[in-house]
Design an enzyme around this catalytic site. Structure first.
Site, PDB file in Angstrom:
ATOM      1  N   HIS A  96      37.257  29.433  31.003  1.00  0.00           N
ATOM      2  CA  HIS A  96      36.338  29.616  29.877  1.00  0.00           C
ATOM      3  C   HIS A  96      37.082  30.079  28.630  1.00  0.00           C
ATOM      4  O   HIS A  96      36.860  31.179  28.133  1.00  0.00           O
ATOM      5  CB  HIS A  96      35.234  30.616  30.266  1.00  0.00           C
TER       6      HIS A  96
ATOM      7  N   GLU B  41      30.346  29.989  38.173  1.00  0.00           N
ATOM      8  CA  GLU B  41      30.761  30.687  39.405  1.00  0.00           C
ATOM      9  C   GLU B  41      29.541  30.933  40.304  1.00  0.00           C
ATOM     10  O   GLU B  41      29.607  30.738  41.524  1.00  0.00           O
ATOM     11  CB  GLU B  41      31.422  32.022  39.061  1.00  0.00           C
TER      12      GLU B  41
ATOM     13  N   CYS C 235      36.183  41.366  41.193  1.00  0.00           N
ATOM     14  CA  CYS C 235      37.621  41.223  41.415  1.00  0.00           C
ATOM     15  C   CYS C 235      38.391  42.350  40.736  1.00  0.00           C
ATOM     16  O   CYS C 235      37.909  42.937  39.772  1.00  0.00           O
ATOM     17  CB  CYS C 235      38.104  39.851  40.954  1.00  0.00           C
TER      18      CYS C 235
ATOM     19  N   SER D  39      32.825  33.142  27.857  1.00  0.00           N
ATOM     20  CA  SER D  39      33.480  33.816  28.981  1.00  0.00           C
ATOM     21  C   SER D  39      32.686  35.055  29.384  1.00  0.00           C
ATOM     22  O   SER D  39      32.522  35.994  28.600  1.00  0.00           O
ATOM     23  CB  SER D  39      34.905  34.215  28.561  1.00  0.00           C
TER      24      SER D  39
ATOM     25  N   ASN E   8      33.417  37.410  31.534  1.00  0.00           N
ATOM     26  CA  ASN E   8      34.135  38.684  31.639  1.00  0.00           C
ATOM     27  C   ASN E   8      34.472  39.246  30.265  1.00  0.00           C
ATOM     28  O   ASN E   8      34.474  40.458  30.072  1.00  0.00           O
ATOM     29  CB  ASN E   8      35.347  38.555  32.578  1.00  0.00           C
TER      30      ASN E   8
HETATM   31  S1  SF4 Z   1      38.510  37.174  36.619  1.00  0.00           S
HETATM   32 FE1  SF4 Z   1      38.915  37.608  38.778  1.00  0.00          FE
HETATM   33  S2  SF4 Z   1      37.670  36.075  39.861  1.00  0.00           S
HETATM   34 FE2  SF4 Z   1      37.835  35.347  37.773  1.00  0.00          FE
HETATM   35  S3  SF4 Z   1      39.620  34.016  37.807  1.00  0.00           S
HETATM   36 FE3  SF4 Z   1      40.364  36.055  37.241  1.00  0.00          FE
HETATM   37  S4  SF4 Z   1      41.053  37.007  39.165  1.00  0.00           S
HETATM   38 FE4  SF4 Z   1      39.730  35.252  39.667  1.00  0.00          FE
END
Ligand code: SF4
Length: 281
Positions: A41, A126, A193, A221, A223
């Site tokens: 992303h 995801e 993670c 994204s 995250n």
């Molecule tokens: S944020 Fe975590 S789950 Fe996502 S790609 Fe990176 S290591 Fe993998």
């Protein structure tokens, strides 16, 4: 102005691995490489991959032959892999092992007969991939009321809970605690993670020491968006930008200390551009 950069800003293990696999494939199989959906992303990385010949497609039937790379968030179901095999495509699986883990735990909970909840955004790729691999019904939500409603259909409330890998610990534990109050049995797998955890903890502590936080990464994204939310919760002024070009120097008038962090899909070259620009403010 002093600039503080989070130690773990930028590419995580899973993204680094996927991007390396894609660049290696572009070199080895020139002109025949496709990624099913955006590899990660981050639009700037996806553009750079395209320049190297990795073409993004949305469906397998858009590929006539050659190589298909499965993106870090995973594919929507095992059937996609079977279809790619049937089409004779060479498959490079760049699914992050943490996502594979979440898929496996979801399936285990379904197989064990739990009602299953994934704390996350149901529209995120995801989540779609975890749903597709679980082989049964899963509710993906961040809203406790929806979980309560779902559980009302069952007399025995046996709940299995996992999390989207990029979920915040705050949201995950809030939901878990509420569920514990209304269920007979709860089985939890922590599928957040470690890259997410590290970045969130650092963003939190950095936010406590600066006046402004610049969070760098794709607007799509999860995250990166969560990092920005975490910083906002700390009461600091937050700007979420994809590139240095979006930054307005007026944001920093009278500011002594600025923090910089970046999501797990943000490449180092963009972070460095942002830092270089901030040094000129
Ligand atoms: S944020 Fe975590 S789950 Fe996502 S790609 Fe990176 S290591 Fe993998």
């Amino acid at each position: 102005m002093e600039i503080y950069v989070a130690e773990n800003a930028g590419f995580c293990f899973g993204v680094k691995r996927a991007v390396k696999m894609a660049f290696d494939a572009a070199e080895s199989y020139q002109g025949e490489v496709h990624s099913l959906g955006p590899l990660i992303h981050n639009p700037q990385v996806v553009d750079r991959l395209a320049e190297k010949g990795v073409q993004k497609v949305e469906r397998l039937n858009q590929i006539e032959g050659g190589v298909v790379i499965l993106r870090s968030h995973g594919v929507s179901s095992p059937q996609v892999v079977q279809d790619a095999e049937a089409q004779g495509l060479h498959i490079i699986d760049a699914t992050c092992p943490f996502v594979t883990n979440a898929q496996r735990y979801a399936k285990q909970l379904v197989d064990e007969g739990y009602q299953v909840v994934m704390v996350g955004d149901r529209n995120h790729p995801e989540s779609q991939s975890v749903l597709g691999h679980a082989g049964g019904e899963i509710l993906v939500t961040e809203d406790f009321d929806e979980i309560k409603q779902m559980l009302n259909r069952f007399t025995r409330k046996r709940l299995g809970i996992i999390s989207q890998t990029t979920q915040t610990y705050g949201k995950f534990s809030e939901i878990v605690v509420k569920c514990l109050q209304i269920c007979e049995e709860v089985k939890i797998f922590n599928t957040i993670c470690y890259a997410t955890e590290d970045r969130q903890t650092e963003a939190q502590s950095l936010s406590e020491t600066v006046e402004v936080m610049v969070v760098v990464g794709g607007k799509n994204s999860a995250n990166t968006t969560h990092l920005a939310d975490i910083c906002r919760e700390k009461g600091v002024r937050v700007y979420h930008v994809e590139t240095a070009q979006e930054i307005d120097r007026h944001w920093f008038e009278g500011v002594q200390k600025t923090g910089v962090t970046a999501g797990a899909s943000t490449p180092d070259w963009i972070i460095q551009e942002v830092i270089s620009y901030l040094k000129t403010v």
